[in-house]
Design a protein around this motif. Structure first.
Motif, mmCIF file in Angstrom:
data_model
loop_
_atom_site.group_PDB
_atom_site.id
_atom_site.type_symbol
_atom_site.label_atom_id
_atom_site.label_comp_id
_atom_site.label_asym_id
_atom_site.label_seq_id
_atom_site.Cartn_x
_atom_site.Cartn_y
_atom_site.Cartn_z
ATOM 1 N N ASP A 191 1.031 -1.098 -0.005
ATOM 2 C CA ASP A 191 -0.125 0.056 -0.029
ATOM 3 C C ASP A 191 0.943 1.192 0.107
ATOM 4 O O ASP A 191 1.546 1.555 1.117
ATOM 5 C CB ASP A 191 -0.901 -0.002 1.321
ATOM 6 N N ALA A 192 1.018 2.036 -1.133
ATOM 7 C CA ALA A 192 1.769 3.254 -1.165
ATOM 8 C C ALA A 192 1.589 4.199 0.183
ATOM 9 O O ALA A 192 2.464 4.920 0.439
ATOM 10 C CB ALA A 192 1.438 3.930 -2.496
ATOM 11 N N LYS A 193 0.316 4.221 0.459
ATOM 12 C CA LYS A 193 0.097 5.340 1.493
ATOM 13 C C LYS A 193 0.936 4.946 2.760
ATOM 14 O O LYS A 193 1.315 5.610 3.662
ATOM 15 C CB LYS A 193 -1.448 5.496 1.903
ATOM 16 N N ILE A 194 0.984 3.636 2.888
ATOM 17 C CA ILE A 194 1.384 3.079 4.117
ATOM 18 C C ILE A 194 3.073 3.024 4.060
ATOM 19 O O ILE A 194 3.737 3.490 5.068
ATOM 20 C CB ILE A 194 1.317 1.648 4.621
ATOM 21 N N LEU B 9 19.637 14.830 1.059
ATOM 22 C CA LEU B 9 20.609 13.705 1.730
ATOM 23 C C LEU B 9 20.314 12.480 0.678
ATOM 24 O O LEU B 9 21.073 12.007 0.484
ATOM 25 C CB LEU B 9 20.329 13.466 3.098
ATOM 26 N N ALA B 10 19.223 12.283 0.491
ATOM 27 C CA ALA B 10 18.895 11.143 -0.374
ATOM 28 C C ALA B 10 19.158 11.334 -1.765
ATOM 29 O O ALA B 10 19.011 10.506 -2.784
ATOM 30 C CB ALA B 10 17.345 10.487 -0.123
ATOM 31 N N ASP B 11 19.238 12.508 -2.472
ATOM 32 C CA ASP B 11 19.707 12.920 -3.717
ATOM 33 C C ASP B 11 18.413 12.337 -4.657
ATOM 34 O O ASP B 11 18.474 11.903 -5.843
ATOM 35 C CB ASP B 11 21.080 12.106 -4.174
ATOM 36 N N ILE B 12 17.396 12.690 -3.929
ATOM 37 C CA ILE B 12 15.898 12.791 -4.949
ATOM 38 C C ILE B 12 15.344 14.190 -5.063
ATOM 39 O O ILE B 12 15.777 15.032 -3.919
ATOM 40 C CB ILE B 12 14.938 11.783 -4.360
ATOM 41 N N GLY B 13 14.511 14.522 -5.771
ATOM 42 C CA GLY B 13 13.651 15.754 -5.749
ATOM 43 C C GLY B 13 12.660 16.050 -4.460
ATOM 44 O O GLY B 13 12.153 14.973 -3.907
ATOM 45 N N ARG B 14 12.670 17.099 -4.090
ATOM 46 C CA ARG B 14 11.633 17.119 -2.951
ATOM 47 C C ARG B 14 10.394 16.888 -3.393
ATOM 48 O O ARG B 14 9.418 16.378 -2.521
ATOM 49 C CB ARG B 14 11.744 18.799 -2.365
ATOM 50 N N SER B 15 9.794 17.436 -4.633
ATOM 51 C CA SER B 15 8.448 16.884 -5.083
ATOM 52 C C SER B 15 8.274 15.409 -5.040
ATOM 53 O O SER B 15 7.100 14.866 -4.859
ATOM 54 C CB SER B 15 8.077 17.850 -6.338
ATOM 55 N N HIS B 16 9.345 15.046 -5.556
ATOM 56 C CA HIS B 16 9.079 13.338 -5.622
ATOM 57 C C HIS B 16 9.034 12.751 -4.129
ATOM 58 O O HIS B 16 8.101 11.985 -4.022
ATOM 59 C CB HIS B 16 10.491 12.886 -6.291
ATOM 60 N N LEU B 17 9.777 13.255 -3.254
ATOM 61 C CA LEU B 17 9.800 12.792 -1.799
ATOM 62 C C LEU B 17 8.217 13.147 -1.275
ATOM 63 O O LEU B 17 7.457 12.284 -0.495
ATOM 64 C CB LEU B 17 10.626 13.483 -0.908
ATOM 65 N N SER B 18 7.810 14.334 -1.650
ATOM 66 C CA SER B 18 6.409 14.529 -1.095
ATOM 67 C C SER B 18 5.287 13.898 -1.688
ATOM 68 O O SER B 18 4.374 13.300 -0.885
ATOM 69 C CB SER B 18 6.346 16.100 -1.575
ATOM 70 N N MET B 19 5.425 13.358 -2.892
ATOM 71 C CA MET B 19 4.376 12.320 -3.622
ATOM 72 C C MET B 19 4.629 11.049 -2.829
ATOM 73 O O MET B 19 3.655 10.450 -2.605
ATOM 74 C CB MET B 19 4.788 12.342 -5.047
ATOM 75 N N LEU B 20 5.805 10.669 -2.608
ATOM 76 C CA LEU B 20 5.999 9.245 -1.766
ATOM 77 C C LEU B 20 5.464 9.590 -0.513
ATOM 78 O O LEU B 20 4.733 8.342 -0.130
ATOM 79 C CB LEU B 20 7.468 8.988 -1.662
ATOM 80 N N GLU B 21 5.691 10.325 0.373
ATOM 81 C CA GLU B 21 4.859 10.542 1.529
ATOM 82 C C GLU B 21 3.456 10.512 1.574
ATOM 83 O O GLU B 21 2.914 10.180 2.386
ATOM 84 C CB GLU B 21 5.618 11.663 2.308
ATOM 85 N N ARG B 22 2.888 11.125 0.422
ATOM 86 C CA ARG B 22 1.362 11.275 0.470
ATOM 87 C C ARG B 22 0.915 9.793 -0.170
ATOM 88 O O ARG B 22 -0.329 9.758 -0.087
ATOM 89 C CB ARG B 22 0.958 12.240 -0.543
ATOM 90 N N GLY B 23 1.968 8.947 -0.561
ATOM 91 C CA GLY B 23 1.296 7.756 -1.181
ATOM 92 C C GLY B 23 0.773 7.714 -2.566
ATOM 93 O O GLY B 23 0.022 6.981 -3.073
ATOM 94 N N ARG C 216 2.900 7.813 -5.199
ATOM 95 C CA ARG C 216 3.800 7.009 -5.729
ATOM 96 C C ARG C 216 4.612 5.915 -4.839
ATOM 97 O O ARG C 216 4.721 6.170 -3.783
ATOM 98 C CB ARG C 216 5.310 7.847 -6.332
ATOM 99 N N LYS C 217 5.160 4.973 -5.218
ATOM 100 C CA LYS C 217 5.951 3.861 -4.533
ATOM 101 C C LYS C 217 7.465 4.150 -5.016
ATOM 102 O O LYS C 217 7.607 4.351 -6.269
ATOM 103 C CB LYS C 217 5.484 2.536 -4.918
ATOM 104 N N PRO C 218 8.091 4.145 -4.092
ATOM 105 C CA PRO C 218 9.424 4.177 -4.328
ATOM 106 C C PRO C 218 10.174 3.090 -4.822
ATOM 107 O O PRO C 218 9.872 1.965 -4.741
ATOM 108 C CB PRO C 218 10.072 4.361 -2.968
ATOM 109 N N ARG D 18 4.411 -4.442 9.369
ATOM 110 C CA ARG D 18 3.666 -4.423 10.517
ATOM 111 C C ARG D 18 2.490 -3.547 10.376
ATOM 112 O O ARG D 18 1.362 -3.954 10.877
ATOM 113 C CB ARG D 18 4.258 -3.825 11.661
ATOM 114 N N ARG D 19 2.583 -2.396 9.959
ATOM 115 C CA ARG D 19 1.416 -1.530 9.760
ATOM 116 C C ARG D 19 0.415 -2.084 8.387
ATOM 117 O O ARG D 19 -0.673 -2.092 8.708
ATOM 118 C CB ARG D 19 1.973 0.002 9.091
ATOM 119 N N GLN D 20 0.892 -2.713 7.473
ATOM 120 C CA GLN D 20 0.051 -3.256 6.606
ATOM 121 C C GLN D 20 -0.802 -4.329 7.149
ATOM 122 O O GLN D 20 -2.094 -4.689 6.762
ATOM 123 C CB GLN D 20 0.908 -3.848 5.378
#
Length: 76
Positions: free
Chosen positions: A3-6, A28-42, A44-46, A71-73
Motif C-alpha cells: 500500500d503506497a500510503k503506508i 541527503l537522499a539525492d531525490i527531488g523534494r516534490s518526488h519525496l512529497s509524492m512518496l510521503e502522500r502515497g 507513488r511507490k519508491p 507491521r502497519r500493513q
C-alpha cells in the motif's frame, strides 16, 4: 501488494523522528523534494534504489523500514 500510503507514512514517520524537513531529506537522499512529497502522500511507490537512498539518509536499516511497513500493513 504494498500500500503506497503506508509506505509513505513510514517514510514520513522516520523523517519526523529525525526532525528533518522534506527539503533536507531529499537533498541527503539525492531525490527531488516534490518526488519525496509524492512518496510521503502515497501518490507513488519508491523504487528499491530510492528506498535504500532514503534509508541511508535517515540512518535506518532497510530491513527495519520494511518490517515497519509490513507491521502497519498487517494491522490495516
Amino acid at each position: 501488494m504494498l500500500d503506497a500510503k503506508i509506505v509513505g507514512a513510514v517514510i514520513k514517520y522516520y523523517r519526523i523522528e529525525k526532525n528533518i524537513s522534506q527539503e533536507v531529506l531529499s537533498g541527503l537522499a539525492d531525490i527531488g523534494r516534490s518526488h519525496l512529497s509524492m512518496l510521503e502522500r502515497g501518490n507513488r511507490k519508491p523504487t528499491l534504489e530510492t528506498l535504500f537512498k532514503l534509508c541511508d539518509a535517515l540512518e535506518v536499516s532497510p530491513s527495519k523500514m520494511v518490517e515497519e511497513i509490513m507491521r502497519r500493513q498487517e494491522s490495516a
